[in-house]
Design a protein around this motif. Sequence first.
Motif, PDB file in Angstrom:
ATOM      1  N   MET A  91       0.834  -1.212   0.000  1.00 34.44           N
ATOM      2  CA  MET A  91       0.000   0.000   0.000  1.00 34.44           C
ATOM      3  C   MET A  91       0.864   1.256   0.000  1.00 34.44           C
ATOM      4  SD  MET A  91      -3.050  -1.170   2.633  1.00 34.44           S
ATOM      5  CE  MET A  91      -4.213   0.157   2.234  1.00 34.44           C
ATOM      6  N   ILE A  92       1.934   1.235   0.784  1.00 33.69           N
ATOM      7  CA  ILE A  92       2.816   2.409   0.857  1.00 33.69           C
ATOM      8  C   ILE A  92       3.545   2.607  -0.475  1.00 33.69           C
ATOM      9  CG2 ILE A  92       4.894   3.315   1.965  1.00 33.69           C
ATOM     10  CD1 ILE A  92       3.892   1.902   4.558  1.00 33.69           C
ATOM     11  N   ALA A  93       4.066   1.518  -1.047  1.00 32.36           N
ATOM     12  CA  ALA A  93       4.783   1.610  -2.322  1.00 32.36           C
ATOM     13  C   ALA A  93       3.867   2.075  -3.443  1.00 32.36           C
ATOM     14  CB  ALA A  93       5.382   0.249  -2.670  1.00 32.36           C
ATOM     15  N   ALA A  99      -4.836   4.686   6.421  1.00 27.49           N
ATOM     16  CA  ALA A  99      -4.888   5.685   7.491  1.00 27.49           C
ATOM     17  C   ALA A  99      -4.343   5.100   8.773  1.00 27.49           C
ATOM     18  CB  ALA A  99      -6.328   6.156   7.686  1.00 27.49           C
ATOM     19  N   LEU A 100      -4.657   3.804   8.988  1.00 25.41           N
ATOM     20  CA  LEU A 100      -4.370   3.173  10.275  1.00 25.41           C
ATOM     21  C   LEU A 100      -3.945   1.725  10.080  1.00 25.41           C
ATOM     22  CD1 LEU A 100      -7.766   4.345  11.761  1.00 25.41           C
ATOM     23  CD2 LEU A 100      -5.581   5.089  12.744  1.00 25.41           C
ATOM     24  N   ALA A 101      -3.216   1.189  11.056  1.00 22.95           N
ATOM     25  CA  ALA A 101      -2.922  -0.249  11.061  1.00 22.95           C
ATOM     26  C   ALA A 101      -2.707  -0.705  12.489  1.00 22.95           C
ATOM     27  CB  ALA A 101      -1.691  -0.564  10.221  1.00 22.95           C
ATOM     28  N   ARG A 102      -3.094  -1.945  12.736  1.00 26.99           N
ATOM     29  CA  ARG A 102      -2.728  -2.606  13.996  1.00 26.99           C
ATOM     30  C   ARG A 102      -1.463  -3.394  13.721  1.00 26.99           C
ATOM     31  NH1 ARG A 102      -4.758  -8.029  16.946  1.00 26.99           N
ATOM     32  NH2 ARG A 102      -4.361  -7.426  19.098  1.00 26.99           N
ATOM     33  N   ILE A 103      -0.409  -3.157  14.481  1.00 30.67           N
ATOM     34  CA  ILE A 103       0.855  -3.834  14.222  1.00 30.67           C
ATOM     35  C   ILE A 103       1.434  -4.382  15.516  1.00 30.67           C
ATOM     36  CG2 ILE A 103       1.378  -2.444  12.182  1.00 30.67           C
ATOM     37  CD1 ILE A 103       3.188  -0.781  13.827  1.00 30.67           C
ATOM     38  N   GLN A 114       7.325   5.987   8.338  1.00 37.10           N
ATOM     39  CA  GLN A 114       6.071   6.338   7.653  1.00 37.10           C
ATOM     40  C   GLN A 114       4.971   6.737   8.638  1.00 37.10           C
ATOM     41  OE1 GLN A 114       7.659   3.224   6.589  1.00 37.10           O
ATOM     42  NE2 GLN A 114       8.670   4.495   5.051  1.00 37.10           N
ATOM     43  N   ALA A 115       5.279   6.703   9.928  1.00 36.78           N
ATOM     44  CA  ALA A 115       4.241   6.901  10.940  1.00 36.78           C
ATOM     45  C   ALA A 115       4.081   8.355  11.344  1.00 36.78           C
ATOM     46  CB  ALA A 115       4.568   6.070  12.174  1.00 36.78           C
ATOM     47  N   LYS A 318       1.606   8.650   7.537  1.00 35.92           N
ATOM     48  CA  LYS A 318       1.764   9.888   6.794  1.00 35.92           C
ATOM     49  C   LYS A 318       1.267   9.692   5.351  1.00 35.92           C
ATOM     50  CE  LYS A 318       6.102  11.078   9.173  1.00 35.92           C
ATOM     51  NZ  LYS A 318       7.565  11.200   8.974  1.00 35.92           N
ATOM     52  N   LYS A 319       0.940  10.783   4.697  1.00 30.37           N
ATOM     53  CA  LYS A 319       0.548  10.817   3.288  1.00 30.37           C
ATOM     54  C   LYS A 319      -0.732  10.036   3.006  1.00 30.37           C
ATOM     55  CE  LYS A 319       5.319  11.426   1.705  1.00 30.37           C
ATOM     56  NZ  LYS A 319       6.404  10.936   0.834  1.00 30.37           N
ATOM     57  N   SER A 320      -1.540   9.801   4.048  1.00 32.54           N
ATOM     58  CA  SER A 320      -2.834   9.159   3.821  1.00 32.54           C
ATOM     59  C   SER A 320      -3.891  10.194   3.451  1.00 32.54           C
ATOM     60  CB  SER A 320      -3.283   8.405   5.084  1.00 32.54           C
ATOM     61  OG  SER A 320      -3.570   9.329   6.124  1.00 32.54           O
ATOM     62  N   GLY A 321      -3.595  11.463   3.711  1.00 34.52           N
ATOM     63  CA  GLY A 321      -4.570  12.530   3.446  1.00 34.52           C
ATOM     64  C   GLY A 321      -5.560  12.704   4.583  1.00 34.52           C
TER      65      GLY A 321
END
Length: 432
Positions: A91-93, A99-103, A114-115, A318-321
């Motif tokens: 998704m990032i590439a 917008a969000l992720a559980r990691i 990227q956070a 970042k960069k999710s808008g």
Amino acid sequence: MNKALKTVSIATVLALSTMSLAACAKKESAGAGTQAGGKKNVTLDFVWFSDGNEGDIMKGIIKDYEAKNTNVKINMIEVPYKDLSTKLKTMIAGGQPPALARISTTELGGFANQAVDLSESNGGLDKYTSQFVDSLKPFYVVNNKAVAAPMDVTANGLIYNKTLFDKAGVKVPTSPDNVWTWDEFSAALKQVMDKGGAKYGLVWDYTPQRWSTMLYQFGGSMMSADGTKATINNDAGVKAAEYFKKLHDDGIMPTSVWFGGENPNNLFRTGTVAAHLAGNWMISNYKDITNFQWGVTYMPKGTQRSSVPGGKFAMAFKKSGVEKEATDFINYISTKEVNAKYTQDALFLSPRKDNAKLDYSFGKDMMEVFSNELANTVPAAATDWSRQTIVPKFSNDLKTTLSEIVAGKTPAKAGLDKVAGLIDKAIAEEKK
């Protein structure tokens, strides 16, 4: 330019154009439309994986949040844990970070750049991190930025067979003020074996992470605090490895787990083992035991008390808008009330300091003991295990070496010297 190269170049340009247009379209979609009051309508993609029922619990929390914030829709994208890292990288590439992720702790460092820094809009780093258990900080604070928020945590602790201890007349510590030393605990286990009929005193999960509990209790660590050199082979590390071998030599621990890979859970379930050093998730696993009574007590101490933390985190990208809306949602699920609901219903430990005592439907007292273990965990435990670009390069060798030490094939110092060499090599490679 030959024909083949020209074809590839055209295809590449088209692909990049498509990705760019898609990213623009996403941002436009995220910002399309406004509601009364000027709030824009947004959709937050939330990449999620589940270990148990926590996904269903989160869906209920999302439903409540959407009812309170009618301009926000949250789209849970559920993936198996094994696919999580690949999904996020793709998704990032592609120019469309979620917008969000559980990691988990394994991915935190890899996506830190990227956070969104969650502390920026929450009063600064000290104020933000003060909500959560201190021992977790090395996991989610990277380069003085809060790159994620803890959602639930794990800790290692001591589960014991109450029936066998009662039969032997051995009382377990009931307060963190009177925990056993390791020698006192070993003597207690021998008594449970002699008078209670236990075949073995203790089983211990066959993992370096679980073994490192003893390392930290003996004052050791795998790496220096600044991460520049190995320390696992210092005096504290050697003493921890030698004591681990002694537990086997004295017959307190079975060799079948660390030599033969026998499952310690199954051994404990037979009702013939006095105690199991394991993670708090075993409380849920052991709920169905009916052939004996069991409980949780405080782990013994060496020169200090310590557990080893782990857990899951929420990250905004970042960069999710929709960075602000994603941060707002993380702030919501991190509140005392919402986090209490999430961790309580899923039978997780809460990362919040003010949620150490929750009204669990099962094992309330047991979870409080695990929370206390977490609160008394040394910083080195999370600092070591947060270095996930280095740890995988030696952890299997550490496990094998510990087995060889227990078997008497390798002296503790020589074995840990070998592991220290691997750690130093991994650190040097990291600097290149």
